[in-house]
Design a protein around this motif. Structure first.
Motif, PDB file in Angstrom:
ATOM      1  N   SER A 147      -0.129  -5.818   2.717  1.00  0.00           N
ATOM      2  CA  SER A 147      -0.924  -4.788   2.052  1.00  0.00           C
ATOM      3  C   SER A 147      -0.536  -4.750   0.586  1.00  0.00           C
ATOM      4  O   SER A 147       0.503  -5.262   0.191  1.00  0.00           O
ATOM      5  CB  SER A 147      -0.704  -3.417   2.695  1.00  0.00           C
ATOM      6  OG  SER A 147       0.614  -2.956   2.441  1.00  0.00           O
ATOM      7  N   GLY A 148      -1.396  -4.138  -0.209  1.00  0.00           N
ATOM      8  CA  GLY A 148      -1.221  -4.106  -1.655  1.00  0.00           C
ATOM      9  C   GLY A 148      -2.471  -4.705  -2.275  1.00  0.00           C
ATOM     10  O   GLY A 148      -3.445  -5.004  -1.578  1.00  0.00           O
ATOM     11  N   LYS A 152       0.844  -1.201   0.000  1.00  0.00           N
ATOM     12  CA  LYS A 152       0.000   0.000   0.000  1.00  0.00           C
ATOM     13  C   LYS A 152       0.874   1.245   0.000  1.00  0.00           C
ATOM     14  O   LYS A 152       1.816   1.365   0.775  1.00  0.00           O
ATOM     15  CB  LYS A 152      -0.913  -0.012   1.229  1.00  0.00           C
ATOM     16  CG  LYS A 152      -1.905   1.116   1.231  1.00  0.00           C
ATOM     17  CD  LYS A 152      -2.859   1.021   2.387  1.00  0.00           C
ATOM     18  CE  LYS A 152      -3.863   2.161   2.302  1.00  0.00           C
ATOM     19  NZ  LYS A 152      -4.800   2.119   3.411  1.00  0.00           N
ATOM     20  N   GLY A 153       0.536   2.162  -0.892  1.00  0.00           N
ATOM     21  CA  GLY A 153       1.300   3.403  -1.017  1.00  0.00           C
ATOM     22  C   GLY A 153       2.422   3.308  -2.035  1.00  0.00           C
ATOM     23  O   GLY A 153       2.966   4.311  -2.464  1.00  0.00           O
ATOM     24  N   ASP A 154       2.788   2.085  -2.423  1.00  0.00           N
ATOM     25  CA  ASP A 154       3.853   1.861  -3.400  1.00  0.00           C
ATOM     26  C   ASP A 154       3.460   0.704  -4.321  1.00  0.00           C
ATOM     27  O   ASP A 154       4.265  -0.151  -4.655  1.00  0.00           O
ATOM     28  CB  ASP A 154       5.164   1.556  -2.657  1.00  0.00           C
ATOM     29  CG  ASP A 154       6.396   1.692  -3.548  1.00  0.00           C
ATOM     30  OD1 ASP A 154       6.301   2.320  -4.623  1.00  0.00           O
ATOM     31  OD2 ASP A 154       7.453   1.152  -3.171  1.00  0.00           O
ATOM     32  N   GLU A 155       2.176   0.697  -4.725  1.00  0.00           N
ATOM     33  CA  GLU A 155       1.621  -0.425  -5.473  1.00  0.00           C
ATOM     34  C   GLU A 155       2.325  -0.693  -6.803  1.00  0.00           C
ATOM     35  O   GLU A 155       2.316  -1.827  -7.280  1.00  0.00           O
ATOM     36  CB  GLU A 155       0.113  -0.228  -5.728  1.00  0.00           C
ATOM     37  CG  GLU A 155      -0.740  -0.454  -4.512  1.00  0.00           C
ATOM     38  CD  GLU A 155      -0.937   0.798  -3.662  1.00  0.00           C
ATOM     39  OE1 GLU A 155      -1.704   0.716  -2.693  1.00  0.00           O
ATOM     40  OE2 GLU A 155      -0.332   1.844  -3.959  1.00  0.00           O
ATOM     41  N   ASP A 156       2.909   0.313  -7.413  1.00  0.00           N
ATOM     42  CA  ASP A 156       3.590   0.107  -8.691  1.00  0.00           C
ATOM     43  C   ASP A 156       4.966  -0.526  -8.548  1.00  0.00           C
ATOM     44  O   ASP A 156       5.621  -0.824  -9.544  1.00  0.00           O
ATOM     45  CB  ASP A 156       3.725   1.438  -9.437  1.00  0.00           C
ATOM     46  CG  ASP A 156       2.395   1.959  -9.928  1.00  0.00           C
ATOM     47  OD1 ASP A 156       1.467   1.153 -10.114  1.00  0.00           O
ATOM     48  OD2 ASP A 156       2.283   3.180 -10.124  1.00  0.00           O
TER      49      ASP A 156
END
Length: 191
Positions: free
Chosen positions: A155-156, A20-24
């Protein structure tokens, strides 16, 4: 009749993106397993009769692969590709390989049923979680080829988060990648 194979790298908790927050960014956790599985993945893509991808995967791949060279680029560029989207206004391009890409818009499930009749070989879906979930719910996915990486992110985006009903699977084969500790699991979807 063609066989639809969903192909993905994911964490033990089913995440196929970065956290989460860095999904790419899945590089931090996926690269060791991706490197280990490169030859097996290349063979799968070289043997595919067609590739099917969702719009997001298409957007990422189409800005990279048409400008690369080598075995992987040949597999991605020369194989016919279909982009599934409900957006009828989407314009699809693949560099200088214009004749290898087709838009599937509108009722994607009905169009895939027809495509499966046209092909005898594999139709591989790289990543494309929303598309895979939709097709799995419509009983159009025949197999999964998943590389499970030895990490739990917590997360993700989960690969199979919106499945409408139980799907039983039959294990076809496994492959352990010793360097990374990743494991390829190949399952048939029982219909």
């Amino acid at each position: 009749m063609g066989k639809v194979i969903a192909s993905v790298s994911c964490t033990l908790d089913g995440i196929f993106t970065g956290p989460k927050g860095d999904e790419d960014n899945m590089v931090s956790w996926a690269m060791p397993g991706v490197i280990d599985a490169t030859m097996n993945n290349l063979i799968m893509f070289q043997q595919a009769e067609a590739l099917l991808m969702g719009r997001v995967t298409y957007e990422g791949f189409s800005t990279y692969w048409p400008f690369q060279e080598g075995d992987w680029a040949d597999a991605m560029n020369k194989t016919h590709k279909y982009v599934a989207t409900r957006n009828r206004e989407c314009d699809v391009k693949w560099g200088d390989y214009k004749d290898t890409i087709t838009l599937l818009s509108g009722d994607v499930e009905a169009k895939l049923v027809e495509l499966k009749k046209e092909f005898n070989g594999d139709i591989v879906i790289p990543a494309s979680a929303d598309l895979v979930q939709s097709l799995l719910n419509a009983s159009l996915v025949d197999e999964f080829s998943m590389i499970v990486h030895p990490i739990i992110l917590g997360s993700g985006h989960r690969y199979l988060k919106n499945i409408s009903s139980r799907k039983d699977l039959k294990l076809l084969r496994t492959q352990h990648y010793e360097t990374s500790g990743s494991l390829r699991l190949c399952y048939e979807v029982i219909k």
